[in-house]
Scaffold this active site. Sequence first.
Site, PDB file in Angstrom:
ATOM      1  N   LYS A  54       0.837  -1.203  -0.004  1.00  0.00           N
ATOM      2  CA  LYS A  54       0.036  -0.109   0.127  1.00  0.00           C
ATOM      3  C   LYS A  54       0.877   1.230   0.110  1.00  0.00           C
ATOM      4  O   LYS A  54       0.628   2.200  -0.749  1.00  0.00           O
ATOM      5  CB  LYS A  54      -1.017   0.074   1.170  1.00  0.00           C
ATOM      6  CG  LYS A  54      -2.298  -0.979   1.341  1.00  0.00           C
ATOM      7  CD  LYS A  54      -2.947  -1.392   2.466  1.00  0.00           C
ATOM      8  CE  LYS A  54      -3.919  -2.634   2.399  1.00  0.00           C
ATOM      9  NZ  LYS A  54      -4.496  -2.890   3.754  1.00  0.00           N
ATOM     10  N   GLN A  98      -3.682  -1.630  10.064  1.00  0.00           N
ATOM     11  CA  GLN A  98      -3.651  -2.825   9.421  1.00  0.00           C
ATOM     12  C   GLN A  98      -4.097  -3.822  10.430  1.00  0.00           C
ATOM     13  O   GLN A  98      -3.867  -4.001  11.526  1.00  0.00           O
ATOM     14  CB  GLN A  98      -2.356  -3.206   9.124  1.00  0.00           C
ATOM     15  CG  GLN A  98      -2.150  -4.606   8.192  1.00  0.00           C
ATOM     16  CD  GLN A  98      -2.921  -4.545   6.938  1.00  0.00           C
ATOM     17  OE1 GLN A  98      -2.669  -3.392   6.213  1.00  0.00           O
ATOM     18  NE2 GLN A  98      -3.641  -5.368   6.470  1.00  0.00           N
ATOM     19  N   ASP A 121     -10.640   3.221   5.135  1.00  0.00           N
ATOM     20  CA  ASP A 121     -11.015   1.748   4.823  1.00  0.00           C
ATOM     21  C   ASP A 121     -12.564   1.553   5.375  1.00  0.00           C
ATOM     22  O   ASP A 121     -12.973   0.444   4.967  1.00  0.00           O
ATOM     23  CB  ASP A 121     -10.372   0.845   6.010  1.00  0.00           C
ATOM     24  CG  ASP A 121      -8.960   0.210   5.421  1.00  0.00           C
ATOM     25  OD1 ASP A 121      -8.896  -0.016   4.254  1.00  0.00           O
ATOM     26  OD2 ASP A 121      -8.186  -0.091   6.258  1.00  0.00           O
TER      27      ASP A 121
END
Length: 283
Positions: A54, A98, A121
């Site tokens: 990412k 994460q 997200d």
Amino acid sequence: MSARIIDGKKIAAGIREEIRQRVLQLQEATGKVPGLAAVLIGDDPASATYVRTKTKACHEVGIASRQFTPPGDIEQADLQRLIRDLNGDPEIHGILVQLPLAKHLDERAVLETVDPRKDVDGFTFANIGRLVENQPQFVPCTPAGIIELLDREGIEIKGKHAVVVGRSEIVGKPVAFLLLHRHATVTICHSRTADLGSETRRADILVAAVGRPRLITGAMLKPGAVVIDVGINRVDGKLVGDVDFESAVRVASAITPVPGGVGPMTVAILLRNTLQAFERSLA
Ligand code: NDP
């Protein structure tokens, strides 16, 4: 019949190029660039690989990325303090934490600490609620990437019967809502579904997000179905999907490969969400 292979890698590269140009344009106009903070707790190698992918993708499109790597035994309060600092940092427009988190951390409490305006997200309750109400602010990256793939391949969703196998918070449920909002008739299957094959054989569009290698075979598909394989499973050192590609490709009309299908789209949408957060911060 052999299905058309949907090239997610190529489609994602096109989206990244669009983002790169927009970032450049905004940088010239404002002197600022979007910023993404990636919080990686502990030393799980798979999580580290995802974060690396990412941050590299950010770099390629001109998004400034910063990595925060607190130790695996960080206290809940310290992690939440770090996230609150990032909420208040004007150079950070998107925050990703994460997952999965270590067992001693309360995942929901950590996610809820992220400012929904920086929740690229789409995992906060605020953004989940907005998605359900069809007033999205940030949609989780993999589900949004699946819809983008269908759109860019010219695949009609309206009026189709979509079957989603898997009901997780990050893939199954949100993609089911997105398909519903686009006027598909949606069936959601899970581990307690009584006869999976009889459900999947009714699908014009099948989304497999299960985490079971090659669970969906060609015999479980309707001829001409569009098959989106989200699964990433490692078998004998090789990546395979949740769909048995060899048999499915002979029955479907279009299918995503693993790797090179949904995966690259997830990263492209994360970049796009970060760009959107930046644009909203300028408004
Ligand atoms: P989860 O493990 O959270 O959810 C799996 C779902 O599959 C559950 O709803 C479970 O049902 C259901 N399921 C399990 N076994 C069966 C079965 N035999 N028949 C029918 N349904 C079953 O997984 P995720 O949604 O997080 O991920 C799914 C897959 O997608 C994984 O391989 C993951 O690695 C991959 N993935 C890929 C991404 C990408 O970018 N390409 C991004 C995210 C995930 P129940 O709810 O009843 O337990």
